[in-house]
Design a protein around this motif. Structure first.
Motif, PDB file in Angstrom:
ATOM      1  N   VAL A  12       0.843  -1.200   0.000  1.00 29.55           N
ATOM      2  CA  VAL A  12       0.000   0.000   0.000  1.00 29.55           C
ATOM      3  C   VAL A  12       0.877   1.248   0.000  1.00 29.55           C
ATOM      4  CG1 VAL A  12      -1.681   1.318   1.365  1.00 29.55           C
ATOM      5  CG2 VAL A  12      -1.975  -1.140   1.063  1.00 29.55           C
ATOM      6  N   SER A  13       2.004   1.193   0.696  1.00 28.90           N
ATOM      7  CA  SER A  13       2.932   2.337   0.720  1.00 28.90           C
ATOM      8  C   SER A  13       3.485   2.604  -0.680  1.00 28.90           C
ATOM      9  CB  SER A  13       4.066   2.055   1.705  1.00 28.90           C
ATOM     10  OG  SER A  13       5.009   3.082   1.676  1.00 28.90           O
ATOM     11  N   ASP A  14       3.845   1.527  -1.386  1.00 22.60           N
ATOM     12  CA  ASP A  14       4.345   1.687  -2.761  1.00 22.60           C
ATOM     13  C   ASP A  14       3.271   2.289  -3.662  1.00 22.60           C
ATOM     14  OD1 ASP A  14       6.770   0.642  -2.021  1.00 22.60           O
ATOM     15  OD2 ASP A  14       6.363  -1.374  -2.805  1.00 22.60           O
ATOM     16  N   ILE A  15       2.037   1.809  -3.493  1.00 23.59           N
ATOM     17  CA  ILE A  15       0.933   2.334  -4.318  1.00 23.59           C
ATOM     18  C   ILE A  15       0.688   3.804  -3.962  1.00 23.59           C
ATOM     19  CG2 ILE A  15      -1.561   2.170  -4.728  1.00 23.59           C
ATOM     20  CD1 ILE A  15      -1.255  -0.891  -4.331  1.00 23.59           C
ATOM     21  N   ALA A  16       0.709   4.123  -2.672  1.00 22.21           N
ATOM     22  CA  ALA A  16       0.447   5.504  -2.246  1.00 22.21           C
ATOM     23  C   ALA A  16       1.547   6.451  -2.701  1.00 22.21           C
ATOM     24  CB  ALA A  16       0.308   5.562  -0.725  1.00 22.21           C
ATOM     25  N   SER A  17       2.753   5.943  -2.918  1.00 24.68           N
ATOM     26  CA  SER A  17       3.824   6.823  -3.387  1.00 24.68           C
ATOM     27  C   SER A  17       3.566   7.276  -4.832  1.00 24.68           C
ATOM     28  CB  SER A  17       5.183   6.128  -3.267  1.00 24.68           C
ATOM     29  OG  SER A  17       5.267   5.043  -4.165  1.00 24.68           O
ATOM     30  N   TYR A  18       2.819   6.476  -5.582  1.00 23.61           N
ATOM     31  CA  TYR A  18       2.482   6.849  -6.952  1.00 23.61           C
ATOM     32  C   TYR A  18       1.133   7.546  -7.052  1.00 23.61           C
ATOM     33  CZ  TYR A  18       6.322   3.843  -8.351  1.00 23.61           C
ATOM     34  OH  TYR A  18       7.559   3.279  -8.502  1.00 23.61           O
ATOM     35  N   ASP A  19       0.192   7.145  -6.171  1.00 22.58           N
ATOM     36  CA  ASP A  19      -1.168   7.690  -6.227  1.00 22.58           C
ATOM     37  C   ASP A  19      -1.473   8.336  -4.877  1.00 22.58           C
ATOM     38  OD1 ASP A  19      -3.831   8.259  -6.546  1.00 22.58           O
ATOM     39  OD2 ASP A  19      -4.472   6.179  -6.846  1.00 22.58           O
ATOM     40  N   LYS A  20      -1.336   9.658  -4.793  1.00 20.68           N
ATOM     41  CA  LYS A  20      -1.512  10.376  -3.528  1.00 20.68           C
ATOM     42  C   LYS A  20      -2.926  10.237  -2.964  1.00 20.68           C
ATOM     43  CE  LYS A  20       2.639  11.826  -3.443  1.00 20.68           C
ATOM     44  NZ  LYS A  20       3.567  11.109  -2.630  1.00 20.68           N
ATOM     45  N   GLY A  21      -3.890   9.857  -3.787  1.00 22.63           N
ATOM     46  CA  GLY A  21      -5.259   9.667  -3.316  1.00 22.63           C
ATOM     47  C   GLY A  21      -5.408   8.416  -2.453  1.00 22.63           C
ATOM     48  N   MET A  24      -3.221   3.956   3.821  1.00 22.51           N
ATOM     49  CA  MET A  24      -2.119   3.682   4.761  1.00 22.51           C
ATOM     50  C   MET A  24      -2.606   3.800   6.203  1.00 22.51           C
ATOM     51  SD  MET A  24       0.718   2.710   3.533  1.00 22.51           S
ATOM     52  CE  MET A  24       1.770   2.993   4.944  1.00 22.51           C
ATOM     53  N   THR A  25      -3.461   4.792   6.456  1.00 21.80           N
ATOM     54  CA  THR A  25      -4.002   4.971   7.804  1.00 21.80           C
ATOM     55  C   THR A  25      -4.835   3.765   8.208  1.00 21.80           C
ATOM     56  OG1 THR A  25      -4.070   7.353   7.425  1.00 21.80           O
ATOM     57  CG2 THR A  25      -5.362   6.492   9.267  1.00 21.80           C
ATOM     58  N   LEU A  26      -5.623   3.260   7.281  1.00 24.00           N
ATOM     59  CA  LEU A  26      -6.452   2.088   7.564  1.00 24.00           C
ATOM     60  C   LEU A  26      -5.596   0.851   7.851  1.00 24.00           C
ATOM     61  CD1 LEU A  26      -9.254   2.536   4.873  1.00 24.00           C
ATOM     62  CD2 LEU A  26      -9.425   2.941   7.331  1.00 24.00           C
ATOM     63  N   VAL A  27      -4.559   0.660   7.061  1.00 24.02           N
ATOM     64  CA  VAL A  27      -3.680  -0.499   7.253  1.00 24.02           C
ATOM     65  C   VAL A  27      -2.946  -0.388   8.585  1.00 24.02           C
ATOM     66  CG1 VAL A  27      -1.631  -1.685   6.362  1.00 24.02           C
ATOM     67  CG2 VAL A  27      -3.419  -0.939   4.786  1.00 24.02           C
ATOM     68  N   LYS A  28      -2.443   0.794   8.893  1.00 20.13           N
ATOM     69  CA  LYS A  28      -1.746   0.972  10.178  1.00 20.13           C
ATOM     70  C   LYS A  28      -2.694   0.768  11.354  1.00 20.13           C
ATOM     71  CE  LYS A  28       1.968   3.874   8.545  1.00 20.13           C
ATOM     72  NZ  LYS A  28       2.725   5.099   8.673  1.00 20.13           N
ATOM     73  N   SER A  29      -3.932   1.188  11.207  1.00 16.51           N
ATOM     74  CA  SER A  29      -4.926   0.977  12.253  1.00 16.51           C
ATOM     75  C   SER A  29      -5.170  -0.518  12.462  1.00 16.51           C
ATOM     76  CB  SER A  29      -6.227   1.680  11.877  1.00 16.51           C
ATOM     77  OG  SER A  29      -7.244   1.355  12.776  1.00 16.51           O
ATOM     78  N   ARG A  30      -5.275  -1.251  11.365  1.00 14.78           N
ATOM     79  CA  ARG A  30      -5.493  -2.704  11.467  1.00 14.78           C
ATOM     80  C   ARG A  30      -4.282  -3.393  12.096  1.00 14.78           C
ATOM     81  NH1 ARG A  30      -8.285  -6.372  13.157  1.00 14.78           N
ATOM     82  NH2 ARG A  30      -8.101  -8.359  12.115  1.00 14.78           N
ATOM     83  N   ILE A  31      -3.099  -2.964  11.735  1.00 14.83           N
ATOM     84  CA  ILE A  31      -1.878  -3.538  12.336  1.00 14.83           C
ATOM     85  C   ILE A  31      -1.874  -3.282  13.834  1.00 14.83           C
ATOM     86  CG2 ILE A  31       0.635  -3.277  12.477  1.00 14.83           C
ATOM     87  CD1 ILE A  31       0.623  -2.914   9.423  1.00 14.83           C
ATOM     88  N   SER A  32      -2.258  -2.096  14.214  1.00 16.17           N
ATOM     89  CA  SER A  32      -2.312  -1.748  15.635  1.00 16.17           C
ATOM     90  C   SER A  32      -3.329  -2.625  16.369  1.00 16.17           C
ATOM     91  CB  SER A  32      -2.664  -0.272  15.786  1.00 16.17           C
ATOM     92  OG  SER A  32      -2.796   0.075  17.136  1.00 16.17           O
TER      93      SER A  32
END
Length: 167
Positions: free
Chosen positions: A75-84, A89-97
Motif C-alpha cells: 500500500v505504501s508503494d501504491i500511495a507513493s504513486y497515487d496520492k489519493g 495507509m491509515t487504515l492499514v496501520k490501524s489494522r496492524i495496531s
C-alpha cells in the motif's frame, strides 16, 4: 483405704453411636477429598487446554502481523504513486495496531495461564507440549439415564451425601 473401680456394662448405645458417627465423618472426609481432587484435575485440564489455545492464537496473530506488514509495504508503494491512496495507509496501520494489541492481550492471557498452572501444580511448570487427546476417556455412547448415572458417580454429589449422613 482401698481403690475402687467400676465399669459401665451398658452405656445406652453411646459407644456404638460414636463409632458409627466417626465412620460417617471419615466417609464424608474421603468424599470431600475426592471432590477436591476432581475439581483440581478439572481446573488443571481446563487451564492447560486454554493455554494451548492461546498459544495457537498467538501463532496466528504473528502470521497475521507478518502478512499485514507485507500488505503495508504494498500500500505504501501504491500511495507513493497515487496520492489519493494515502488514506489507505491509515487504515492499514490501524489494522496492524489492532492485531498487535490483540496479540499482546493473548500473550498476557497465556502468561496468566502459565502462572495458574504453576499454582495448581505447586511447581515451576512451563507447558511446552500439545495437550493429549481426551477421546479415549470419553464414553462410547451416552447412558440411557444420564442424570441418574451422574447423580451416583459424581464426587460432589457423593461428598454431599456423605456429609449429610455424618451430620
Amino acid at each position: 483405704p482401698g481403690i475402687g473401680a467400676t465399669q459401665l456394662i451398658f452405656d445406652g448405645g453411646k459407644a456404638d453411636y460414636n463409632i458409627e458417627a466417626r465412620a460417617k465423618e471419615a466417609a464424608a472426609s474421603a468424599a470431600q477429598r475426592a471432590e477436591q481432587v476432581e475439581g483440581m484435575t478439572s481446573q488443571l485440564a481446563e487451564s492447560y487446554y486454554e493455554w494451548h489455545r492461546q498459544r495457537q492464537l498467538l501463532k496466528l496473530a504473528d502470521e497475521q502481523l507478518v502478512a499485514l506488514g507485507r500488505f503495508e509495504r504494498m500500500v505504501s508503494d501504491i500511495a507513493s504513486y497515487d496520492k489519493g491512496r494515502v488514506s489507505d495507509m491509515t487504515l492499514v496501520k490501524s489494522r496492524i495496531s489492532q492485531v498487535a494489541s490483540g496479540r499482546d492481550a493473548r500473550q498476557l492471557g497465556a502468561n496468566d495461564l502459565v502462572m495458574q498452572l504453576r499454582q495448581l501444580c505447586a511447581c515451576r511448570l512451563t507447558p511446552d507440549a500439545i495437550p493429549p487427546g481426551l477421546a479415549e476417556f470419553m464414553p462410547r455412547s451416552e447412558p440411557a439415564d444420564l442424570q441418574q448415572a451422574l447423580a451416583q458417580g459424581h464426587p460432589a454429589i457423593r461428598g454431599a451425601k456423605a456429609r449429610r449422613d455424618s451430620a
